[in-house]
Design a protein around this motif. Structure first.
Motif, mmCIF file in Angstrom:
data_model
loop_
_atom_site.group_PDB
_atom_site.id
_atom_site.type_symbol
_atom_site.label_atom_id
_atom_site.label_comp_id
_atom_site.label_asym_id
_atom_site.label_seq_id
_atom_site.Cartn_x
_atom_site.Cartn_y
_atom_site.Cartn_z
ATOM 1 N N SER A 1 0.811 -1.222 0.000
ATOM 2 C CA SER A 1 0.000 0.000 0.000
ATOM 3 C C SER A 1 0.840 1.265 0.000
ATOM 4 O O SER A 1 0.468 2.261 -0.605
ATOM 5 N N ASP A 2 1.992 1.276 0.667
ATOM 6 C CA ASP A 2 2.814 2.481 0.724
ATOM 7 C C ASP A 2 4.185 2.250 0.113
ATOM 8 O O ASP A 2 5.168 2.887 0.480
ATOM 9 N N TYR A 3 4.243 1.324 -0.851
ATOM 10 C CA TYR A 3 5.501 1.062 -1.541
ATOM 11 C C TYR A 3 5.781 2.197 -2.511
ATOM 12 O O TYR A 3 4.887 2.947 -2.898
ATOM 13 N N HIS B 1 3.438 1.652 -7.606
ATOM 14 C CA HIS B 1 2.137 0.997 -7.535
ATOM 15 C C HIS B 1 2.247 -0.367 -8.229
ATOM 16 O O HIS B 1 1.955 -0.514 -9.408
ATOM 17 N N LYS C 1 -1.538 13.075 0.163
ATOM 18 C CA LYS C 1 -1.091 12.022 1.085
ATOM 19 C C LYS C 1 -0.038 12.577 2.026
ATOM 20 O O LYS C 1 1.028 13.023 1.602
ATOM 21 N N SER D 1 2.118 10.094 7.418
ATOM 22 C CA SER D 1 1.260 8.905 7.427
ATOM 23 C C SER D 1 1.954 7.730 6.753
ATOM 24 O O SER D 1 1.580 6.570 6.955
ATOM 25 N N LEU D 2 2.968 8.028 5.929
ATOM 26 C CA LEU D 2 3.797 6.981 5.321
ATOM 27 C C LEU D 2 4.981 6.638 6.217
ATOM 28 O O LEU D 2 5.320 5.473 6.393
ATOM 29 N N CYS E 1 14.154 8.625 0.782
ATOM 30 C CA CYS E 1 13.119 9.153 -0.113
ATOM 31 C C CYS E 1 13.669 9.327 -1.520
ATOM 32 O O CYS E 1 12.988 9.885 -2.386
ATOM 33 N N PHE F 1 10.703 5.431 0.138
ATOM 34 C CA PHE F 1 9.365 6.007 0.220
ATOM 35 C C PHE F 1 8.944 6.536 -1.147
ATOM 36 O O PHE F 1 9.791 6.959 -1.942
ATOM 37 N N THR G 1 7.544 9.225 -1.957
ATOM 38 C CA THR G 1 7.554 10.672 -2.079
ATOM 39 C C THR G 1 8.547 11.263 -1.097
ATOM 40 O O THR G 1 9.097 10.548 -0.248
#
Length: 530
Positions: free
Chosen positions: A50-52, A55, A334, A338-339, A456, A485, A487
């Motif tokens: 979900s947070d890779y 996508h 986003k 939260s990531l 990042c 991450f 982003t």
């Protein structure tokens, strides 16, 4: 002559309508069961990735999902048409694709760390090896461009990309037919000499046999790809072929193995385990599952953890650059924290001296006062401030909840702590030289000390992967563990026209400035001389 392995419910459709309807209804149930299990796999992928940084879940199963959906629709329609006595429906029962789709899914359920299902890859010709889909540092799709050149479909790519599985629904009966058609049967192929024991002679003997061509193409395609400095291992799954029944078939199978392909036939293909949460975790483990207890933090993440973009609701300003505006929009879509917070958790955090110094320098040069305060809380090693106090202070500077377990401050370490750099070979160190500092210190320390690195900067990771793939081997050293991450967040900073600049003395100017910095910058209110 046929054997029990050649019989199948679709080979001889019962003459009466009740039997045909029963067969068709069974096909519908099997197709929908396959579809439901595939949906569970799809949902699991969406959760663990979900947070890779890419996508991935859609790419991993789209083709196979489409094929299964088409089969469900076809069997539903066939069953309804049979009830209406449509004579064309009987043929569609016999031509079901389930005898192929089910073994593909069974192969997937026997596999670990699946990369793709029904993946088209380039089949050459190859001037040089190209990057295969899979995991080196992070999960990528590789360099295959199957629609620009020829393509070859791999049914299951697993083990992080190291294993390629091709499934065939061929039977002994079909293989005997192919051998007879090409006159490679019971000695009818011509000269009976020992030269046919040679692999190249076998290649000529079986050149037009479909199974042999399949094995040869699989082997050649795998050899043209590269994953973690070597070619993927190629497997050909033949669940409806039995060895030891016909000598001619056994010789054909051996010739396929001589091409460099591992074959699994008949009873050697173990039953697929029932789908469960534990099995899903094996088929698609979370990329976070192997994080080390201590996490190594890159400069890009240090900045993101202190940025006003991450901790406050930033409004666009007239002086903002396009980058400022883009990050404002990204944060609205986003939240960076939260990531970051769920991934970091309660892990102990470290960073190299170079990473910390770079973050501090950037903060001193252009950060806002609140960003400087967060950097101080994150990196300053003042022992009088406890972890709990740092979290409380950080919370006062943030609109987002700061996890009480966040391990602050981040410990600053030497990149060669405990002589860890000795673990890296000279060729690896040479490749790491292409990474600019502080990134070089961060990634080399994390790798050499066996820690998972948080960053990042996905661009550097992709380049590092390419550089390392050029090596013949990494020896006994595992590939680096890095979480990228999707982003980043820079400092918001202050406008350039009011930004306080920092200038450093050159040499010993503790008594009198001899380097000229005081003379040049001493009269400027926006310059701090240190």
């Amino acid at each position: 002559m046929t054997t029990s392995s050649d019989s199948h419910p679709l080979d001889d459709v019962a003459p009466d309508i009740e039997a045909r309807l029963a067969i068709s209804e069974d096909l519908v149930k099997r197709a929908k069961l396959l579809q439901s299990e595939l949906q569970l796999f799809t949902d699991h992928l969406a959760e663990v990735y979900s947070d890779y940084f890419q996508h991935l879940p859609t790419y991993m199963h789209t083709s196979f999902t489409s094929e299964v959906k088409a089969e469900v629709q076809s069997q539903d329609r066939t069953f309804e048409d049979l009830k209406l006595m449509d004579p064309r429906a009987e043929h569609r029962v016999q031509s079901s694709n389930l005898p192929f789709l089910e073994p593909v899914w069974d192969t997937a359920k026997r596999s670990r760390d699946i990369v793709r299902l029904r993946c088209a890859v380039s089949n050459g010709p190859f001037e040089k090896q190209i990057l295969a889909p899979g995991t080196r540092i992070v999960r990528t799709q590789g360099e295959s461009q199957p629609f620009r050149s020829g393509s070859f479909v791999i049914d299951v790519i697993a083990d992080g990309g190291l294993s390629w599985y091709k499934v065939s629904s061929m039977t002994n009966k079909r293989l005997l037919f192919d051998l007879a058609k090409e006159a490679v049967y019971c000695g009818d192929s011509g000269d009976d000499n020992d030269d046919y024991d040679d692999a190249e002679a076998d290649a000529q003997l079986y050149a037009d046999i479909p199974l042999f061509k399949l094995a040869r193409n699989l082997a050649n395609t795998a050899k043209g790809h590269r994953i973690q400095t070597k070619s993927p291992n190629a497997f050909l799954i033949l669940p409806r072929v039995e060895e030891g029944v016909y000598t001619e078939i056994d010789k054909l199978l051996e010739a396929c193995r001589q091409r460099g392909v591992s074959l699994l036939c008949g009873e050697a293909v173990s039953p697929a385990p029932p789908l469960s949460e534990n099995l899903l975790d094996i088929m698609a483990p979370s990329p976070k599952a192997n994080f080390t207890e201590v996490l190594n933090v890159d400069t890009s993440l240090l900045v993101a953890l202190a940025s006003d973009f991450s901790h406050t609701k930033v409004s666009k300003q007239p002086w903002f650059t396009q980058s400022h505006n883009d990050h404002t929009d990204l944060e609205i879509e986003k939240s960076m924290l939260s990531l970051a917070y769920p991934v970091i958790g309660s892990h102990k955090l470290v960073c190299t001296k170079e990473a910390a110094e770079t973050c501090l320098h950037i903060a001193q040069t252009l950060a806002t006062e609140s960003e400087k305060a967060r950097v101080h809380l994150i990196l300053d090693s003042d022992s009088e401030i406890s972890q709990e106090q740092r979290v409380e202070e950080l919370q006062r500077l943030s609109i987002h909840e700061v996890p009480p377990c966040l391990q602050l401050p981040i410990a600053i370490v030497d990149m060669n702590e405990n002589n860890c750099q000795d673990h890296l070979t000279d060729p690896i160190k040479k490749k790491l030289e292409t990474v600019l500092n502080p990134g070089r210190s961060v990634f080399s320390y994390g790798w050499a000390s066996g820690l998972t690195t948080m960053t990042c900067n996905s661009v550097v990771i992709k380049q590092l992967e390419r550089d390392l793939e050029q090596l013949s081997t990494l020896g006994d050293l595992p590939w680096p563990s890095i979480w990228s991450f999707p982003t980043s967040r820079p400092f918001v900073g202050i406008p350039k026209d009011i930004r306080k600049q920092v200038r450093r003395h050159i040499g010993d100017c503790s008594v009198t400035c001899t380097c000229g910095v005081d003379e040049i910058y001493g009269h400027r209110s926006n310059v701090t001389i240190i």
